[in-house]
Motif scaffolding. Structure first.
Motif, mmCIF file in Angstrom:
data_model
loop_
_atom_site.group_PDB
_atom_site.id
_atom_site.type_symbol
_atom_site.label_atom_id
_atom_site.label_comp_id
_atom_site.label_asym_id
_atom_site.label_seq_id
_atom_site.Cartn_x
_atom_site.Cartn_y
_atom_site.Cartn_z
ATOM 1 N N ASP A 114 -33.349 -1.019 51.867
ATOM 2 C CA ASP A 114 -32.805 -0.916 53.227
ATOM 3 C C ASP A 114 -33.665 -1.600 54.275
ATOM 4 O O ASP A 114 -34.849 -1.349 54.398
ATOM 5 C CB ASP A 114 -32.699 0.562 53.636
ATOM 6 C CG ASP A 114 -31.749 1.306 52.728
ATOM 7 O OD1 ASP A 114 -31.849 2.537 52.660
ATOM 8 O OD2 ASP A 114 -30.913 0.644 52.086
ATOM 9 N N VAL A 115 -33.034 -2.421 55.057
ATOM 10 C CA VAL A 115 -33.704 -3.044 56.191
ATOM 11 C C VAL A 115 -32.885 -2.693 57.421
ATOM 12 O O VAL A 115 -31.709 -3.049 57.494
ATOM 13 C CB VAL A 115 -33.794 -4.577 56.022
ATOM 14 C CG1 VAL A 115 -34.218 -5.241 57.314
ATOM 15 C CG2 VAL A 115 -34.761 -4.932 54.901
ATOM 16 N N LEU A 116 -33.467 -1.989 58.331
ATOM 17 C CA LEU A 116 -32.694 -1.485 59.466
ATOM 18 C C LEU A 116 -32.900 -2.269 60.757
ATOM 19 O O LEU A 116 -32.105 -2.173 61.673
ATOM 20 C CB LEU A 116 -33.038 -0.011 59.714
ATOM 21 C CG LEU A 116 -32.668 0.930 58.559
ATOM 22 C CD1 LEU A 116 -33.117 2.355 58.882
ATOM 23 C CD2 LEU A 116 -31.172 0.898 58.306
ATOM 24 N N THR A 117 -34.010 -3.015 60.828
ATOM 25 C CA THR A 117 -34.255 -3.784 62.051
ATOM 26 C C THR A 117 -34.770 -5.155 61.665
ATOM 27 O O THR A 117 -35.100 -5.407 60.498
ATOM 28 C CB THR A 117 -35.305 -3.120 62.955
ATOM 29 O OG1 THR A 117 -36.594 -3.268 62.343
ATOM 30 C CG2 THR A 117 -35.005 -1.649 63.180
ATOM 31 N N ALA A 118 -34.884 -6.018 62.650
ATOM 32 C CA ALA A 118 -35.411 -7.361 62.394
ATOM 33 C C ALA A 118 -36.936 -7.371 62.400
ATOM 34 O O ALA A 118 -37.545 -8.421 62.274
ATOM 35 C CB ALA A 118 -34.866 -8.331 63.438
ATOM 36 N N GLY A 119 -37.536 -6.186 62.556
ATOM 37 C CA GLY A 119 -38.990 -6.108 62.450
ATOM 38 C C GLY A 119 -39.690 -6.058 63.792
ATOM 39 O O GLY A 119 -39.342 -6.780 64.712
#
Lengths: 607, 306
Positions: free
Chosen positions: A70-75
């Motif tokens: 899961d990747v929820l934001t662009a960092g």
């Protein structure tokens, strides 16, 4: 969310608006999505078409975070920053984490460009870059050398240096070059070939310099499921899917406005799918054309941003009074007034909830990310048609232009949409309602159902103009009751974490990723907190008041000065507080977590 | 009754609503002629849609037994464009007034003309804002009293014909509420025209601007015929200045609905210096908005989701 620790990678490309930053960023993201990575992207570009070369105002950036889970934001911070010129370095250096890898195009660090960037000294020599791993390469010379035999003129060849930089990044992340697209049919064979040469030159340089491999994962043999999609594209597809499932023609009218123009452009190119579009003469014309198309029996949609929503107020009020289906998309941007057209904000909620004179309620929905735009648009269309009401769908600039990996659903798997058509009988009463309080849809061309509707108050049932006081009260109550029942099951809140405890964080729209990440991180450290993310802002979900009562403190996180906060305080009669930011930049996970940690600290005796 | 039977019966186009215009209002006559012409047209009743804005004019849809929308001020052409472009097979009428259509709504009207959307636009021009009780409109002549101008109208009124022609109208015609036969002819011609048909109907407001057109004087346009004036017929000099010439003079103008270069000169005949020509001023075929291609679903969105 997976418990296994797996690092995510964050890469940021930055350069002049003319440097092809968005393009190379997109190509990289496409490759990552095709490989099966989860990812989230954040483009950051100015409103102007082309500011002076090398200027601070003209810097364009693209950031992508990716991982196998899961990747929820662009960092929050980049691991790798590619800065194509001094101005790009100045405006983006803060985004690079300490110890991060900085790739500079040395060729651009001329006295002139340093001056444009407001730098008295060369940052490469004055200690500004201490603590970073700096790779200073002449990408111009490298690109020109690689394309010496390409037949391209110097200026055209230099425009391929975004691919040279991309080649370097591909080496860092172990991406095979032949998996990266060098262009489409429209790009042309010569330019595609040049891009491929530039890509290779960048990669070869990275190998020569023995740059590290930052992603040690084994590359999968087969491509992964799903593909890259931006919020605007997913939204448009959701509308098309809804029209087809409902057996309706999609009619989209709009007026060019950043960041919603893409919706009109995407749909205008889809005539073969039965989509009708209109670029109207202004925002009001667009809304009215859509409403007229709705009267005629289409699935009608109009899309815009803040300034256009202001203009459409009267038309929306008419739609509420007529009780016709209409989807109104507001891709929010920083306001007020012209504001910052290419930056995101969530400051149109008040306008969506209340922005019509009179008592004119309507359902309000908000997408929470690029991929979610598909189901949000589909749900908005379904609500509009099945409840004979205009519906406002809120998106924002970051969602619209950002992208995620998306696995499209099968059309047949989507919830059916059933318009409530009127049956020809003795006399048609346009404002007779079913048990949900919804009137029937009688469309022109149907014999025996001829009727007139308008914005004047009308009599319950037969719809004749009526100024009777009791009738006006009754109609006002009926319209409100109808909307109160317009709840989409598919848009129930996303709840996470404890059932009860110290702290409940409530959020909506594009802040989902940052808030969920922060809450999840604190929960993993043993704190009893929870997160509720809303997808439907009006009517509010029925269980929210109960849920809120199970927590000592409620915090509402949003990119405005407390619009949902005020709505919840009033509706739930709770002393909620706000986590607010109006800078045009998204929440970082860091800043949300910091604030939540502080709240939990203060609530220590709550345990 | 079967649909074709209903289409021939004027009563079938009369709704049950009690008509609420003031006694003596010119709108009664316009409504009657409109209903008579609707009954003559081949399109079945259910295929007509009447869209209006706000004003006395715009109450008309309630009195006609067709599909109708009473919209918002100035926006009827935009609403109607949506109706027509979503369902090209419908016959779509717009009813508006000099305030609704030429003040707040002028922008939408001009763009409709430019696009040549197949709408029949009936603009009731009474030189006043009636529903709001007596303010001046963009067509009120200089000197007309207004409740919002102490000294009366000073601004030059809008030249509706010139604006329509310059805006790209392929069909422009004028009528008068008291010339019932002329009005019916114009409505028939408008209905038959493919593309935007703009009809300006001079209409008497007995309460706020009574008798506005009594002194004006009108003359008639007929294709292939000279235009009668007091003492002769209409002619134009080398600079296209209108003048009275003897019938049969080589400078006598013979009306041609397609001779576009002369139409602006014809539009220059204004009261009180000239009688205003009624009838079809221009009728030319132009590419019609949306007619070039039929939008039909040939592919499924499932292809894009796969």
């Amino acid at each position: 969310m997976s418990a296994a620790f797996e690092p995510a990678h964050v890469v940021r490309f930055a350069g002049d608006s003319g440097d092809g930053i968005q393009l190379s960023g997109k190509r990289f993201a496409e490759r990552l999505a095709a490989e099966g990575n989860e990812l989230a992207t954040a483009p950051d570009f100015p409103a102007e078409i082309r500011a002076p070369a090398g200027s601070l105002a003209g810097v364009s950036a693209f950031q992508v975070q990716f991982a196998g889970r899961d990747v929820l934001t662009a960092g929050d911070h980049a691991d790798v920053l590619v800065a194509m010129n001094p101005a790009a370095l100045v405006t983006n250096l803060a985004s690079l984490r300490r110890g991060g890898l900085l790739i500079l195009n040395g060729a651009a660090f001329t006295a002139r460009n340093l001056k444009h960037a407001g730098l008295a000294d060369d940052p490469r020599a004055d200690g500004s870059l201490d603590g970073l791993r700096v790779v200073d390469v002449d990408l111009d010379e490298l690109t020109l050398a690689a394309l010496a035999d390409s037949g391209l003129r110097r200026r055209e060849a230099l425009r391929c240096r975004n691919y040279t930089a991309l080649g370097l990044v591909c080496w860092l992340y172990g991406q095979p070059l032949d998996a990266v697209s060098c262009g489409t049919e429209r790009t042309g064979a010569a330019l595609r070939a040049a891009n491929a040469l530039a890509l290779r030159a960048g990669r070869d340089l990275a190998e020569t310099l023995e740059l590290p491999h930052l992603d040690a994962r084994e590359r999968p043999a087969e491509p992964g499921p799903g593909r890259l999609v931006t919020g605007n594209e997913a939204l448009a597809l959701g509308l098309m899917a809804a029209a087809e499932r409902a057996g309706l023609d999609l009619y989209y009218s709009g007026y060019p406005i950043t960041p919603a123009s893409d919706l009109l452009q995407f749909l205008a190119a889809r005539e073969a799918f039965g989509v009708r579009t209109l670029q109207a003469e202004d925002e009001i014309g667009a809304a009215c054309a859509a409403l007229g198309a709705s009267f005629a029996g289409a699935l009608a949609v109009t899309g815009t941003s803040g300034p256009g929503m202001d203009l459409k107020s009267e038309t929306l009020g008419l739609a509420v009074s007529l009780e016709l289906p209409l989807v109104v998309v507001d891709v929010q941007r920083a306001g007020p007034s012209t504001g910052i057209p290419t930056r995101a904000e969530q400051s149109d909620l008040d306008l969506a909830l209340h922005g019509r004179h009179g008592e004119a309620p309507l359902p309000v929905i908000a997408a929470r990310g690029p991929a979610h735009c598909f189901e949000a648009a589909y749900a908005a269309a379904r609500l509009a048609v099945e409840h004979m009401t205009p519906v406002i769908l809120l998106s924002d600039a970051a969602i619209a232009n950002g992208s995620q990996r998306w696995q499209p659903p099968a059309l047949e798997a989507l919830a059916p949409i059933a318009p409530g058509y009127a049956q020809a009988g003795d006399t048609f009463a346009p404002y007779e309602r079913d048990q949900r309080g919804v009137r029937a849809w009688a469309t022109p061309g149907t014999p025996g159902l001829e009727h007139r509707i308008g914005g004047l108050e009308k009599r319950d049932g037969d719809g004749e103009i009526c100024y009777d006081p009791a009738n006006h009260q009754r109609m006002t109550d009926l319209r409100a009751a109808k909307v109160a029942g317009a709840v989409s099951e598919g848009l129930a809140p996303d709840d996470f974490g404890a059932e009860q405890g110290c702290l409940l964080v409530v959020s909506w729209g594009g802040t989902f990723g940052a808030v969920r990440s922060a809450v999840a991180q604190l929960a993993a450290h043993g704190h009893t907190l929870a997160h509720t993310h809303l997808h439907q802002l009006h009517p509010l979900p029925p269980g929210l008041a109960t849920r809120a009562r199970h927590f000592k403190r409620v915090l509402v996180a949003e990119l405005n000065q407390g619009q949902l906060l005020r709505a919840l305080r009033a509706a739930l009669l709770i002393d909620a507080a706000g986590l607010n930011k109006v800078s045009g930049q998204p929440f970082t996970v860091d800043e949300v977590r910091s604030r939540l940690a502080g709240e939990l600290e203060a609530l220590r005796d709550c345990a | 009754m079967t649909a074709p039977e209903a289409a021939r019966d004027v009563a079938a186009f009369q709704s049950r609503d009690e008509v609420r215009w003031c006694p003596g209002c010119g709108d009664f006559s316009i409504l009657k002629q409109f209903q008579r012409v609707l009954a003559e047209l081949p399109a079945p009743r259910e295929n007509h849609v009447v869209v209006s804005g706000i004003g006395c004019s715009s109450r008309l849809p309630y009195y006609v037994e067709t599909y109708g929308v009473h919209g918002i001020h100035g926006r009827a052409p935009a609403l109607a464009t949506g109706v027509k472009s979503a369902r090209p097979e419908l016959t779509v009428w717009v009813v508006t007034g000099d305030g609704d259509g030429l003040s707040i709504g002028l922008n939408h009207l001009l763009h409709t003309l430019r696009r040549n959307v197949d709408l029949k636009i009936l603009l009731f021009n009474n030189h006043v804002y009636g529903l709001t009780k007596g303010q001046h409109s963009p067509t009120s002549p200089v000197g007309q009293a207004s409740r919002t101008l102490g000294a009366g109208v000073e601004d030059r009124p809008l030249d509706v014909a010139a604006l329509a022609l310059a805006g790209g109208a392929g069909f422009f015609a004028r009528a008068w509420d008291r010339d019932t036969e002329g009005l019916r002819n114009v409505l028939r011609r408008a209905a038959a025209h493919r593309g935007t048909a703009l009809v300006e109907v001079f209409q008497n407001c007995p309460v706020f601007n009574d008798g506005a057109f009594d002194e004006a004087g009108f003359t008639a346009l007929a294709a292939g015929e000279p235009v009668a004036l007091d003492g002769g017929v209409l002619g134009f000099d080398a600079l296209l200045t209108p003048q009275v010439v003897a019938p049969g003079s080589p400078r006598a103008y013979v009306h041609d609905e397609t001779a576009q270069s002369l139409h602006l000169a014809l539009a220059g005949l204004h009261a009180p210096e000239w009688p205003v020509p009624l009838g079809v001023l221009r009728a030319v075929e132009r590419p019609v908005f949306g007619a070039a291609r039929e939008v039909k679903r040939r592919r499924s969105v499932a292809e894009l989701l796969g």
